[in-house]
Scaffold this motif. Structure first.
Motif, PDB file in Angstrom:
ATOM      1  N   HIS A   1      13.682  17.996 -23.087  1.00  0.00           N
ATOM      2  CA  HIS A   1      12.263  17.951 -22.737  1.00  0.00           C
ATOM      3  C   HIS A   1      11.408  17.870 -24.005  1.00  0.00           C
ATOM      4  O   HIS A   1      10.697  18.805 -24.367  1.00  0.00           O
ATOM      5  CB  HIS A   1      11.873  19.164 -21.906  1.00  0.00           C
ATOM      6  CG  HIS A   1      12.373  19.121 -20.508  1.00  0.00           C
ATOM      7  ND1 HIS A   1      12.598  20.256 -19.757  1.00  0.00           N
ATOM      8  CD2 HIS A   1      12.709  18.072 -19.707  1.00  0.00           C
ATOM      9  CE1 HIS A   1      13.041  19.911 -18.553  1.00  0.00           C
ATOM     10  NE2 HIS A   1      13.125  18.591 -18.508  1.00  0.00           N
ATOM     11  N   ARG A   2      11.488  16.733 -24.664  1.00  0.00           N
ATOM     12  CA  ARG A   2      10.727  16.479 -25.876  1.00  0.00           C
ATOM     13  C   ARG A   2      10.115  15.095 -25.785  1.00  0.00           C
ATOM     14  O   ARG A   2      10.705  14.167 -25.214  1.00  0.00           O
ATOM     15  CB  ARG A   2      11.614  16.566 -27.118  1.00  0.00           C
ATOM     16  CG  ARG A   2      12.274  17.930 -27.333  1.00  0.00           C
ATOM     17  CD  ARG A   2      11.259  19.011 -27.665  1.00  0.00           C
ATOM     18  NE  ARG A   2      11.897  20.302 -27.954  1.00  0.00           N
ATOM     19  CZ  ARG A   2      12.189  21.211 -27.022  1.00  0.00           C
ATOM     20  NH1 ARG A   2      11.920  20.967 -25.742  1.00  0.00           N
ATOM     21  NH2 ARG A   2      12.751  22.357 -27.356  1.00  0.00           N
ATOM     22  N   LEU A   3       8.935  14.941 -26.364  1.00  0.00           N
ATOM     23  CA  LEU A   3       8.270  13.649 -26.327  1.00  0.00           C
ATOM     24  C   LEU A   3       7.604  13.355 -27.663  1.00  0.00           C
ATOM     25  O   LEU A   3       7.289  14.264 -28.439  1.00  0.00           O
ATOM     26  CB  LEU A   3       7.252  13.596 -25.181  1.00  0.00           C
ATOM     27  CG  LEU A   3       6.136  14.641 -25.129  1.00  0.00           C
ATOM     28  CD1 LEU A   3       4.942  14.285 -26.032  1.00  0.00           C
ATOM     29  CD2 LEU A   3       5.647  14.822 -23.701  1.00  0.00           C
ATOM     30  N   ASP A   4       7.403  12.071 -27.938  1.00  0.00           N
ATOM     31  CA  ASP A   4       6.671  11.611 -29.110  1.00  0.00           C
ATOM     32  C   ASP A   4       5.368  10.968 -28.650  1.00  0.00           C
ATOM     33  O   ASP A   4       5.328  10.285 -27.615  1.00  0.00           O
ATOM     34  CB  ASP A   4       7.479  10.576 -29.901  1.00  0.00           C
ATOM     35  CG  ASP A   4       8.773  11.140 -30.475  1.00  0.00           C
ATOM     36  OD1 ASP A   4       8.871  12.376 -30.616  1.00  0.00           O
ATOM     37  OD2 ASP A   4       9.675  10.326 -30.784  1.00  0.00           O
ATOM     38  N   VAL A   5       4.305  11.178 -29.430  1.00  0.00           N
ATOM     39  CA  VAL A   5       3.001  10.592 -29.140  1.00  0.00           C
ATOM     40  C   VAL A   5       2.634   9.644 -30.268  1.00  0.00           C
ATOM     41  O   VAL A   5       2.614  10.043 -31.449  1.00  0.00           O
ATOM     42  CB  VAL A   5       1.916  11.677 -28.989  1.00  0.00           C
ATOM     43  CG1 VAL A   5       0.543  11.028 -28.763  1.00  0.00           C
ATOM     44  CG2 VAL A   5       2.254  12.625 -27.848  1.00  0.00           C
ATOM     45  N   TYR A   6       2.357   8.398 -29.922  1.00  0.00           N
ATOM     46  CA  TYR A   6       1.927   7.381 -30.886  1.00  0.00           C
ATOM     47  C   TYR A   6       0.420   7.227 -30.738  1.00  0.00           C
ATOM     48  O   TYR A   6      -0.075   6.742 -29.719  1.00  0.00           O
ATOM     49  CB  TYR A   6       2.628   6.048 -30.618  1.00  0.00           C
ATOM     50  CG  TYR A   6       4.118   6.078 -30.896  1.00  0.00           C
ATOM     51  CD1 TYR A   6       4.646   5.422 -32.011  1.00  0.00           C
ATOM     52  CD2 TYR A   6       4.996   6.766 -30.065  1.00  0.00           C
ATOM     53  CE1 TYR A   6       6.011   5.441 -32.272  1.00  0.00           C
ATOM     54  CE2 TYR A   6       6.361   6.798 -30.323  1.00  0.00           C
ATOM     55  CZ  TYR A   6       6.859   6.141 -31.430  1.00  0.00           C
ATOM     56  OH  TYR A   6       8.209   6.164 -31.698  1.00  0.00           O
ATOM     57  N   LEU A   7      -0.317   7.676 -31.759  1.00  0.00           N
ATOM     58  CA  LEU A   7      -1.769   7.667 -31.679  1.00  0.00           C
ATOM     59  C   LEU A   7      -2.302   6.248 -31.780  1.00  0.00           C
ATOM     60  O   LEU A   7      -1.789   5.423 -32.546  1.00  0.00           O
ATOM     61  CB  LEU A   7      -2.359   8.542 -32.787  1.00  0.00           C
ATOM     62  CG  LEU A   7      -1.912  10.011 -32.771  1.00  0.00           C
ATOM     63  CD1 LEU A   7      -2.616  10.785 -33.884  1.00  0.00           C
ATOM     64  CD2 LEU A   7      -2.188  10.652 -31.423  1.00  0.00           C
ATOM     65  N   PRO A   8      -3.350   5.934 -31.018  1.00  0.00           N
ATOM     66  CA  PRO A   8      -3.855   4.550 -30.977  1.00  0.00           C
ATOM     67  C   PRO A   8      -4.667   4.195 -32.213  1.00  0.00           C
ATOM     68  O   PRO A   8      -5.423   5.027 -32.739  1.00  0.00           O
ATOM     69  CB  PRO A   8      -4.736   4.556 -29.725  1.00  0.00           C
ATOM     70  CG  PRO A   8      -5.222   5.973 -29.617  1.00  0.00           C
ATOM     71  CD  PRO A   8      -4.075   6.825 -30.100  1.00  0.00           C
TER      72      PRO A   8
ATOM     73  N   LEU B   1       6.245   8.705 -25.420  1.00  0.00           N
ATOM     74  CA  LEU B   1       7.649   8.341 -25.196  1.00  0.00           C
ATOM     75  C   LEU B   1       8.469   9.615 -25.060  1.00  0.00           C
ATOM     76  O   LEU B   1       8.711  10.312 -26.054  1.00  0.00           O
ATOM     77  CB  LEU B   1       8.184   7.483 -26.345  1.00  0.00           C
ATOM     78  CG  LEU B   1       7.939   5.970 -26.261  1.00  0.00           C
ATOM     79  CD1 LEU B   1       6.454   5.643 -26.274  1.00  0.00           C
ATOM     80  CD2 LEU B   1       8.669   5.236 -27.367  1.00  0.00           C
ATOM     81  N   PRO B   2       8.887   9.952 -23.842  1.00  0.00           N
ATOM     82  CA  PRO B   2       9.658  11.177 -23.647  1.00  0.00           C
ATOM     83  C   PRO B   2      11.159  10.928 -23.567  1.00  0.00           C
ATOM     84  O   PRO B   2      11.616   9.846 -23.195  1.00  0.00           O
ATOM     85  CB  PRO B   2       9.151  11.670 -22.290  1.00  0.00           C
ATOM     86  CG  PRO B   2       8.866  10.389 -21.538  1.00  0.00           C
ATOM     87  CD  PRO B   2       8.430   9.374 -22.579  1.00  0.00           C
ATOM     88  N   ASN B   3      11.920  11.943 -23.913  1.00  0.00           N
ATOM     89  CA  ASN B   3      13.297  12.042 -23.453  1.00  0.00           C
ATOM     90  C   ASN B   3      13.292  12.729 -22.099  1.00  0.00           C
ATOM     91  O   ASN B   3      12.306  13.368 -21.716  1.00  0.00           O
ATOM     92  CB  ASN B   3      14.158  12.835 -24.434  1.00  0.00           C
ATOM     93  CG  ASN B   3      14.621  12.000 -25.609  1.00  0.00           C
ATOM     94  OD1 ASN B   3      14.593  10.775 -25.576  1.00  0.00           O
ATOM     95  ND2 ASN B   3      15.046  12.676 -26.674  1.00  0.00           N
ATOM     96  N   TYR B   4      14.393  12.612 -21.382  1.00  0.00           N
ATOM     97  CA  TYR B   4      14.526  13.281 -20.090  1.00  0.00           C
ATOM     98  C   TYR B   4      15.988  13.672 -19.911  1.00  0.00           C
ATOM     99  O   TYR B   4      16.869  13.199 -20.634  1.00  0.00           O
ATOM    100  CB  TYR B   4      14.043  12.380 -18.948  1.00  0.00           C
ATOM    101  CG  TYR B   4      14.677  11.002 -18.928  1.00  0.00           C
ATOM    102  CD1 TYR B   4      15.908  10.777 -18.320  1.00  0.00           C
ATOM    103  CD2 TYR B   4      14.040   9.915 -19.527  1.00  0.00           C
ATOM    104  CE1 TYR B   4      16.487   9.514 -18.305  1.00  0.00           C
ATOM    105  CE2 TYR B   4      14.616   8.644 -19.521  1.00  0.00           C
ATOM    106  CZ  TYR B   4      15.837   8.454 -18.914  1.00  0.00           C
ATOM    107  OH  TYR B   4      16.411   7.212 -18.914  1.00  0.00           O
ATOM    108  N   ARG B   5      16.248  14.531 -18.952  1.00  0.00           N
ATOM    109  CA  ARG B   5      17.604  15.024 -18.734  1.00  0.00           C
ATOM    110  C   ARG B   5      18.528  13.910 -18.232  1.00  0.00           C
ATOM    111  O   ARG B   5      18.096  13.032 -17.495  1.00  0.00           O
ATOM    112  CB  ARG B   5      17.581  16.193 -17.754  1.00  0.00           C
ATOM    113  CG  ARG B   5      16.931  17.453 -18.321  1.00  0.00           C
ATOM    114  CD  ARG B   5      16.759  18.509 -17.253  1.00  0.00           C
ATOM    115  NE  ARG B   5      15.769  18.096 -16.258  1.00  0.00           N
ATOM    116  CZ  ARG B   5      15.547  18.756 -15.116  1.00  0.00           C
ATOM    117  NH1 ARG B   5      16.263  19.829 -14.812  1.00  0.00           N
ATOM    118  NH2 ARG B   5      14.623  18.318 -14.269  1.00  0.00           N
ATOM    119  N   LEU B   6      19.790  13.988 -18.648  1.00  0.00           N
ATOM    120  CA  LEU B   6      20.763  12.935 -18.368  1.00  0.00           C
ATOM    121  C   LEU B   6      21.927  13.464 -17.536  1.00  0.00           C
ATOM    122  O   LEU B   6      22.259  14.644 -17.564  1.00  0.00           O
ATOM    123  CB  LEU B   6      21.317  12.371 -19.682  1.00  0.00           C
ATOM    124  CG  LEU B   6      20.302  11.784 -20.663  1.00  0.00           C
ATOM    125  CD1 LEU B   6      20.989  11.426 -21.982  1.00  0.00           C
ATOM    126  CD2 LEU B   6      19.608  10.560 -20.082  1.00  0.00           C
TER     127      LEU B   6
END
Length: 292
Positions: free
Chosen positions: A49-56, A98-103
């Motif tokens: 449960h981690r995500l990256d944010v790309y600022l505009p 852009l998140p990861n999610y459980r697999l």
């Protein structure tokens, strides 16, 4: 681009991550980059449960937001594999999450849909602090990511407590009918046992219909786009058409539907930010104006 197209057509309708990645690596290595990246923000309690944010870049008003879920056959994949997607949207004035999610097989259906709902709740609560518009969030995904976005948006039980509240959703080459992929394995060339679907949907095959999004749709219509690649495996093409038909004839939707020419299942995504806008262009247009 002609050389790339020739190589893609020669490979045919394959799902070959190494081929697609290596084909576009030289172009992406020199591709333009976006703005600042905020990495590994927690949106839940699991290690995935981690995500990256790309600022505009260059956004004067609160920017439109896209949440983009990577693919990986329900059992693999990482947000880092789609960094080019984040840069593409950032440099076009869109805040990208852009998140990861459980697999699978550790986490099975409906873990992916639940994680999309959690990411959406995080985005609505937090994107304004980073220059994004919480009232203009588009959920998008490719392959397994598209399957999770479809379930999370089209099935009301997965909506956040406050309601769906999205600007739209974009589905690229997803799996929407697990039962079809089970019952037509021979025709579709799907292995038995199936390393993707059995890892995520399990081996109680009598339950597959109850886990097939196309059979569960009960959400009110919202702006939606469905796409598939010209050289997608036939099961992705069939399911895109089936979902489109079901939404139009049974549920009151009027989704966009399109084919991404000159690409296969993975090259369409690896091409994003390479100068090839076959998928990126329609996706960006939809993110900016999903209701048109």
């Amino acid at each position: 681009m002609r050389k790339l197209e020739k190589a893609i057509r020669a490979a045919g309708p394959v799902i070959d991550p190494a081929f697609a990645k290596n084909l576009y690596a030289p172009l992406l290595a020199s591709a333009p980059r976006g703005g600042e990246i905020l990495r590994d923000i927690a949106y839940g309690g699991d290690e995935r449960h981690r995500l990256d944010v790309y600022l505009p870049l260059g956004a004067k008003d609160p920017a439109p937001v896209v949440v983009f879920l990577h693919g990986g056959g329900f059992i693999r994949g990482d947000k880092a594999d789609r960094e080019a997607v984040g840069h593409y949207f950032s440099r076009h004035g869109v805040l990208a999450v852009l998140p990861n999610y459980r697999l699978g097989p550790r986490h099975r259906w409906p873990a992916g849909a639940e994680d999309v709902s959690s990411v959406l709740a995080w985005a609505r609560a937090n994107v304004a602090a980073h220059g994004g518009n919480p009232d203009h969030i588009v959920l998008a995904g490719e392959s397994a990511g598209a399957a999770h976005v479809a379930a999370a948006t089209l099935v009301r039980r997965f909506h956040p407590a406050e309601g769906l509240k999205i600007a739209g959703a974009f589905l690229a080459s997803g799996v929407y009918n697990a039962e079809l992929e089970l019952l037509a394995r021979a025709q579709l060339g799907i292995a038995t046992p199936d390393p993707r679907n059995e890892a995520y949907f399990g081996t109680d095959f009598s339950a597959y219909r109850a886990m097939s999004t196309v059979a569960l749709v009960d959400a009110a219509p919202f702006p939606l786009a469905i796409s598939y690649a010209e050289l997608d495996p036939i099961q992705m093409q069939a399911q895109a058409g089936e979902l489109f038909a079901a939404l139009v004839t049974r549920h009151g939707f009027q989704p966009r539907i399109s084919v991404v020419r000159n690409h296969n299942h993975l090259t369409q995504v690896y091409a994003i930010n390479s100068g090839d806008d076959a998928l990126a262009g329609p996706l960006l247009d939809f993110v900016r104006a999903p209701g048109k």
